[in-house]
Design a protein around this motif. Structure first.
Motif, PDB file in Angstrom:
ATOM      1  N   LEU A 181       2.601   3.882  -8.737  1.00  0.00           N
ATOM      2  CA  LEU A 181       3.742   3.637  -8.780  1.00  0.00           C
ATOM      3  C   LEU A 181       4.077   3.998 -10.348  1.00  0.00           C
ATOM      4  O   LEU A 181       4.871   4.739 -10.685  1.00  0.00           O
ATOM      5  CB  LEU A 181       4.378   2.399  -8.376  1.00  0.00           C
TER       6      LEU A 181
ATOM      7  N   TRP B 276       6.101   7.126 -11.736  1.00  0.00           N
ATOM      8  CA  TRP B 276       7.061   6.948 -12.591  1.00  0.00           C
ATOM      9  C   TRP B 276       7.131   7.841 -13.765  1.00  0.00           C
ATOM     10  O   TRP B 276       7.845   8.723 -14.028  1.00  0.00           O
ATOM     11  CB  TRP B 276       7.176   5.573 -12.839  1.00  0.00           C
TER      12      TRP B 276
ATOM     13  N   GLY C   1       7.871   4.582  -5.837  1.00  0.00           N
ATOM     14  CA  GLY C   1       7.061   5.432  -6.624  1.00  0.00           C
ATOM     15  C   GLY C   1       7.401   7.025  -6.644  1.00  0.00           C
ATOM     16  O   GLY C   1       7.572   7.653  -7.515  1.00  0.00           O
TER      17      GLY C   1
ATOM     18  N   GLN D 279      -1.222   0.249  -5.085  1.00  0.00           N
ATOM     19  CA  GLN D 279       0.034   0.822  -5.048  1.00  0.00           C
ATOM     20  C   GLN D 279       0.919   0.593  -6.353  1.00  0.00           C
ATOM     21  O   GLN D 279       1.653   1.656  -6.807  1.00  0.00           O
ATOM     22  CB  GLN D 279       0.811   0.449  -3.711  1.00  0.00           C
TER      23      GLN D 279
ATOM     24  N   LEU E 228       6.460  -0.310  -2.479  1.00  0.00           N
ATOM     25  CA  LEU E 228       6.132   0.574  -3.743  1.00  0.00           C
ATOM     26  C   LEU E 228       5.702   1.654  -3.719  1.00  0.00           C
ATOM     27  O   LEU E 228       5.948   2.653  -4.564  1.00  0.00           O
ATOM     28  CB  LEU E 228       4.756  -0.475  -4.108  1.00  0.00           C
TER      29      LEU E 228
END
Length: 1252
Positions: free
Chosen positions: A757, A761, A697, A753, A693
């Motif tokens: 992420l 993003w 990310g 996490q 993750l």
């Protein structure tokens, strides 16, 4: 036995000028046969005396000298002829033959002659040769000394009588010696202390004289007597010693100063007296006189440099304290003194390992001072580092060894300070580089403005910035005129400049600017300060290579790690951290195959921290690896891929960033990581999710064009639906609100996490075309409304919910740093985010406040987020309030400075000017879930405290008539409506009420606010509607009585953080109905022991609130309620006592403080049941409207009451029970209003507090 001829008694006459002791009859001597002297002059002897030479026997010499003695004894000063006649004889008697004659009778007779010769020829000495005079004086002194020693018992009463006449009775006419009485005592003491047995009590009497000058003279004398090397006076005469020590506290400054100066000699000559001196030096180290505090330091350091064993740890502690003295001269002396001790005993190890260990703390303490605000302190720390901690004049290998082991042995705060020092120096280098770049551009108005701003920035990094501005301007002119000087400066700040080249450049520039006709040149001194700060005196390519070799030796086990006091693992980790820091400031110096080979070796090590640091060094320095070092490249790539897929989260982040930073085919490389990771995500194995993750990310953030679209399906199908909206495991119901990282469940770590992420993003895309940001913000808001339990299945533990609340609040704050997302954050979402700073969990509040400050101080967050700090006035923990205030001071200072330094900033005043935080703060407080009744005085007090928490800092200075400007803003808000609820009368009433409270505070605190505002303020349309035409709002929303109560009334004894789950709408969320039935799983008591209520009844009557002890981070705490009301203040890791806990209501700039917890002095937790993360008794607030009460262990009543409450939503606010880990502090718990009987005693208690 020597028999002198019978001497006539001669009375002492009144000694006027030219009159001396005379005989009763004058004698005339006929001239005898002259004898030639060795120097050719004729010597006349008295009648009957034959020539005295070395050719005759000693007996004959003695016989003839007796007759000469008789002759000189009978002479007086008026016998001019005889004086001339016998002058050659007087000179002859001062020859070596007589003065150094082995026969003591000869020497004694000659001494008698010389004594009379001096009397006769006075005031002109017959001897003009300096050496001869010195010899004669010595002989006279020796004679007197021998006589006194032989006659000590006989002469002591006479001496005592003489000093009694002079010292006690004050008869100065007794003798000419009266003026030199203290010198005489010193000489007599040196000859034989027994001569003064009866005089010492007289000195003790004089020490207590009312005359300061007289006491000073006695102190000077006794300092010599006590301090002399062989003196045992202090042990022989304890009363006099104690009386003398009392003069350390004398009211007369020179006496205290003299006492302190004496201490240095005493410490060196009499180490056994150090214990007696320590307590007195401690008091003098806090003396109001700067000179005395300064001399205390000099005293201790001088003794320490002579021999470290002479100064105990307590004395060194006094010097340590003075490094924070308010006066620069004292601070400088303390810092330099400690630096000298460190260099002598630690660096050079002149007294062995024990001595080095004794002063090993100095390096940390000196570096901590870099945190001080004064630029003088910072510059001195840099100088000390370069000259004493890691001397720059050492050879490279020795210098780097010194740095390597210093860095490994520093404490964490000292490491941070050292890193900050290098960072500041690097920043100043970049400023000078930018200034030189501006010189290369053609002259223009914009160029001149930019150059001026750059010069002001450079001046702030030099001592006395006011004067430095003029000198920097002058230096800039010289740079513009002298191309060679510019080239020297460019070489100095070049990344490739070696330490040796830097030394040459500095000397060359200083030589060019020196003026031989001007010995003291302040301009040159200022330029030297600048050059010393920007010159690379420690680090160059050679130095980095030496550091890497040292680290290799540690890895191989061949280094001197153990000998230097650090373990090999510590040395390796610290060495990598050191190289990592230097990779930011000196990246070019790392570019060599040898260095990178060593770093590759570190990447393969098992220590995760070492590998992480190595990756970051590659990221910072490896820009030329691809072109210049293909072998390194081919080895590095697979390692980075492996770390991005299966390394630790930190390694994965650094690996992705490293690939993106140093490789040209980064798209291919990142795709090779992204595709397998995105396909293999499995929520059933959360422990294997965290690293993927993190990598996904960061990849989507760094390469949004390539990965934003593929990531969307991952987010929708896996992150939200599969991971965040499901609770696969059941959390441990241990009652804690916070757990250490290692105790957090893998599922929750994965969810945290996942939230990060989502943010990365979105930050990569930087647009909201797909409305993904709106969906994400709704999700984060729902997370906050549900207190972290998004599924509402009650399976998640309290501590895990705290983690998720923190993650959600931080995520909203992170998105707000991007303008396109800041625009779509609704006021409701902003308020949800703001309430995290009042979370019930101490660590959530702490970490959130740190993140908020970090973003604000870098000007990354919009100004409205600074308003969140106003809510910190409600924090029951003193440290948190103090931290918030410091954050506000720093932020306001930075924004004002930025506006001054950047002329273009005036166009963005709405987002930069600190005063513009006021409308945001007013709107935020109007929507505070605690503020439900606009006319409730207690709630209005809360609002006033929050307003003043911010306004106090803003109103410190009235810059540009800012007080009037803030008042105008509050008045203008009353002409608008609440844009969040424009048609709700109650919402607008609350807004106008907060405005009136703000106006009340501003008017009461500033007489300058009634002036005309310099400009008409602009209000943010997101929070306020445009003013309507002809709309007039002149209503007062707080009564005059309320106004008086707010400003002058008794401070409110109430809990300011009492709200839990107040209604606050969040888009897309249904009301969250909280029940208590499923939350009574564990009751954790702090096992407090209450002192006897009977024994404390008299004190308890003066208390004015109810005391309840509960643990800070407990889920369902047992309330331990004292018999009578009380308040507590924090006493970290100690039992509460009334002296520590009591604070006046006006002790800290208008902030309410709690009173003493009467009757609770013995409350403490049992050690075996105390938890590091959730300690601390505290106060439970009186239940407020809309707040469901916490369930009592046996209380069915509470449950029944709660079922009648309406559904509630919003963030859980920190109850008064909140306390920082390891400390005990109560909030302002609300007193039951029926307890009117306690009011008068409480007022008396507060009056006492104020006097303290």
């Amino acid at each position: 036995m020597l028999h002198l001829p019978e001497l006539h008694e001669r009375p002492v006459e009144d000694c006027g000028e030219g009159k001396f002791i005379t005989s009763s009859a004058r004698m005339d001597f006929p001239a005898t046969q002259p004898k030639p002297a060795a120097d050719g002059k004729v010597i006349y002897y008295p009648p009957g005396v034959k020539e005295i030479t070395d050719k005759i026997t000693n007996d004959e010499v003695v016989k003839r000298l007796k007759m000469v003695v008789k002759t000189f004894m009978d002479m007086d000063q008026d016998s001019e002829d005889e004086k001339q006649q016998y002058l050659p004889l007087a000179l002859h008697l001062a020859s070596e033959f007589f003065l150094r004659n082995p026969n003591k009778d000869v020497r004694l007779l000659v001494a008698c002659c010389l004594a009379d010769i001096f009397r006769i020829y006075a005031p002109e000495a017959p001897y003009t040769s300096h050496d001869k005079l010195k010899n004669l004086n010595k002989q006279a002194f020796d004679l007197a000394k021998v006589l006194l020693k032989r006659t000590v018992q006989t002469i002591e009463p006479c001496i005592a009588n003489f000093f009694n006449q002079v010292l006690v009775l004050g008869k100065s006419s007794v003798s000419d010696l009266s003026e030199h009485v203290f010198d005489l005592i010193q000489e007599l003491f040196a000859i034989d202390p027994h001569l003064l047995l009866s005089v010492m009590p007289q000195l003790e009497f004089k020490l207590k004289s009312n005359d300061g000058e007289e006491r000073l003279a006695v102190v000077r004398l006794l300092a010599k007597l006590f301090g002399s090397k062989d003196s045992d006076l202090a042990t022989q005469n304890r009363p006099l010693w104690q009386c003398f020590l009392g003069r350390f506290n004398d009211i007369h400054v020179p006496v205290r100063l003299e006492s302190v100066k004496f201490a240095s000699h005493c410490l060196m000559n009499h180490p056994d007296l150090a214990k007696d001196l320590t307590e007195y030096l401690k008091v003098r180290s806090h003396d109001p006189e700067e000179a005395i505090r300064h001399d205390v330091i000099v005293t201790i350091i001088t003794a320490g440099k002579r021999d470290l064993s002479l100064v105990n740890d307590q004395l060194l502690g006094f010097v340590r304290e003075r490094t924070l003295d308010k006066r620069w001269r004292v601070r400088k002396e303390a810092m330099m003194g400690l630096a000298q001790l460190y260099k002598k005993y630690c660096l050079h190890a002149e007294a062995g390992k024990d001595a080095a260990e004794k002063v090993s703390w100095i390096k940390d303490k000196l570096l901590h001072i870099y945190y001080q605000n004064s630029i003088d302190d910072k510059l001195l720390v840099e100088k000390i580092f370069a000259q004493y901690l890691v001397p720059h004049n050492l050879e490279t290998e020795e210098r780097m060894k010194c740095l390597y082991y210093l860095y490994a042995s520093l404490d964490p705060n000292a490491v941070k300070a050292l890193n900050e020092m290098w960072k500041c120096q690097n920043m100043l280098r970049s400023h000078v580089r930018e200034l030189l770049d501006l010189h290369k551009q053609p002259t223009s108005e914009a160029n001149s403005a930019a150059m001026f701003g750059k010069l002001m920035t450079i001046a702030k990094n030099l001592p006395d910035p006011g004067k430095a501005q003029d000198f920097v301007k002058k230096f800039n002119q010289v740079l513009g005129d002298d191309e060679k000087l510019r080239s020297q400066l460019e070489l100095l700040i070049s990344p490739t400049c070696s330490c040796k080249q830097a030394d040459v450049c500095v000397r060359e520039i200083a030589r060019k600017l020196a003026n031989p006709k001007q010995p003291t040149n302040p301009f040159l001194e200022m330029v030297k300060f600048l050059l010393e700060r920007i010159a690379p005196v420690h680090i160059d390519s050679e130095a980095i290579s030496a550091l890497v070799k040292l680290m290799n030796k540690s890895i191989e086990g061949t280094a001197d790690d153990e000998e230097e006091g650090v373990s090999p693992d510590t040395a390796i980790r610290a060495g990598l951290e050191l190289l990592k820091v230097l990779s930011f400031t000196h990246p070019t110096s790392f570019h060599s195959a040898e260095t990178y080979e060593s770093l590759l070796q570190c990447l393969r090590m098992e220590d995760d921290k070492v590998a992480e640091a190595a990756i970051q060094i590659f990221r910072n320095t490896g820009h030329k690896i691809e072109t210049d070092l293909p072998q390194i490249r081919s080895t590095l790539i697979p390692i980075l891929h492996q770390k991005a897929k299966r390394g630790t989260p930190h390694q994965a982040k650094q690996a992705v960033h490293c690939i993106h930073a140093i490789f040209s085919n980064k798209e291919v490389q990142l795709a090779q990581i992204f595709e397998p990771l995105s396909r293999s995500l499995n929520a059933d194995v959360p422990e294997q999710l965290i690293t993927p993750l993190v990598s996904l990310g960061h990849i989507s953030m760094l390469a949004p064009d390539q990965f934003a679209s593929p990531m969307k399906s991952v987010v929708a199908n896996f992150i939200v639906k599969d991971l965040l909206m499901n609770d696969r495991s059941t959390g441990e119901k241990n009652g804690k609100l916070w757990s250490p990282d290692e105790e957090v469940s893998p599922e929750v770590l994965a969810k945290v996490q996942a939230i990060k992420l989502l943010v990365r993003w979105l930050l990569g895309m930087k647009n909201n075309q797909s409305k993904s940001a709106n969906s994400t913000l709704r999700l984060l808001s729902a997370m906050l409304v549900s207190e972290g339990d998004l599924t509402e299945q009650k399976r998640i533990s309290k501590s895990d919910m705290s983690r998720l609340r923190l993650a959600a609040g931080s995520a909203i704050m992170k998105l707000a740093q991007e303008p396109c997302y800041h625009e779509i954050i609704t006021p409701e979402q902003f308020q949800l985010c703001a309430l995290v700073i009042n979370d019930e969990c101490y660590q959530v509040r702490q970490i959130f406040a740190q993140k908020l400050h970090k973003a604000l101080v870098k000007l990354l967050l919009p100004l409205e987020y600074m308003a969140i700090f106003a809510l910190c006035a409600k924090d029951p923990v003193k440290e948190r309030r103090a931290h918030a205030r410091q954050c506000l001071l720093k932020n306001i200072s930075i924004r004002r400075e930025y506006i001054k330094q950047n002329p273009m900033a005036n166009e963005k005043l709405l987002s930069l000017l600190p005063e513009y935080v006021v409308p945001y703060m007013i709107h935020l407080l109007a929507h505070d879930p605690d503020f439900t009744k606009p006319q409730d005085v207690d709630q209005l007090r809360d609002v006033k405290e929050c307003l003043w928490f911010m306004l106090e800092v803003l109103m410190t200075k009235n810059e540009n008539n800012s007080h009037a400007f803030m008042k105008k803003m509050a008045e203008n808000i009353k002409l608008t409506r609440d844009a969040q609820s424009p048609d709700e009368p109650k919402a607008n009433e609350k807004l106008y009420t907060v405005c009136d409270v703000a106006l009340c505070v501003i008017n009461s605190k500033s007489a300058l606010c009634n002036a005309d505002s310099p400009k008409d303020p602009v209000l943010p349309t997101k929070f306020f509607t445009q003013p309507e035409k002809d709309f007039c709002n002149d209503r007062n929303y707080i009564s005059e009585e309320t106004r008086v109560l707010l400003l002058t009334g008794k401070p409110k004894p109430t809990a300011v953080l009492g709200t839990v789950n107040k209604p606050l709408s969040a888009t897309g969320r249904r009301p969250y109905i909280r029940t208590t039935g499923s939350e009574t799983g564990s009751n954790i008591s702090v096992n407090s022991e209450l002192s006897s209520s009977a024994g404390n009844r008299s004190r308890e009557q003066s208390s004015d609130i109810s005391e309840t002890g509960v643990s800070e981070n407990d889920e369902n705490p047992v309330r331990i309620i004292s018999v009578t009301p009380a308040k507590t203040e924090p006493v970290k890791n100690k039992e509460i006592n009334s002296d520590q806990a009591t604070q006046g209501n006006s002790t800290e700039r208008g902030k309410k403080r709690t009173a003493t917890a009467s009757g609770t002095e013995n409350i403490h937790q049992k050690p075996e049941e105390k938890n590091v993360d959730e300690t601390g008794p505290s106060l439970a607030a009186k239940t407020r409207r809309g707040r469901p009460p916490k369930p009592e262990p046996q209380g069915t009543t509470a449950k029944n009451e709660e079922t009648n409450k309406p559904p509630v939503r919003g963030r859980k606010r920190a109850a008064v029970s909140q306390e920082s880990p390891g400390s005990l502090e109560a909030g302002n718990a609300k007193a039951p209003k029926q307890q009117d009987t306690a009011k008068k005693p409480a007022a008396a208690q507060r009056q006492i507090d104020l006097q303290r």
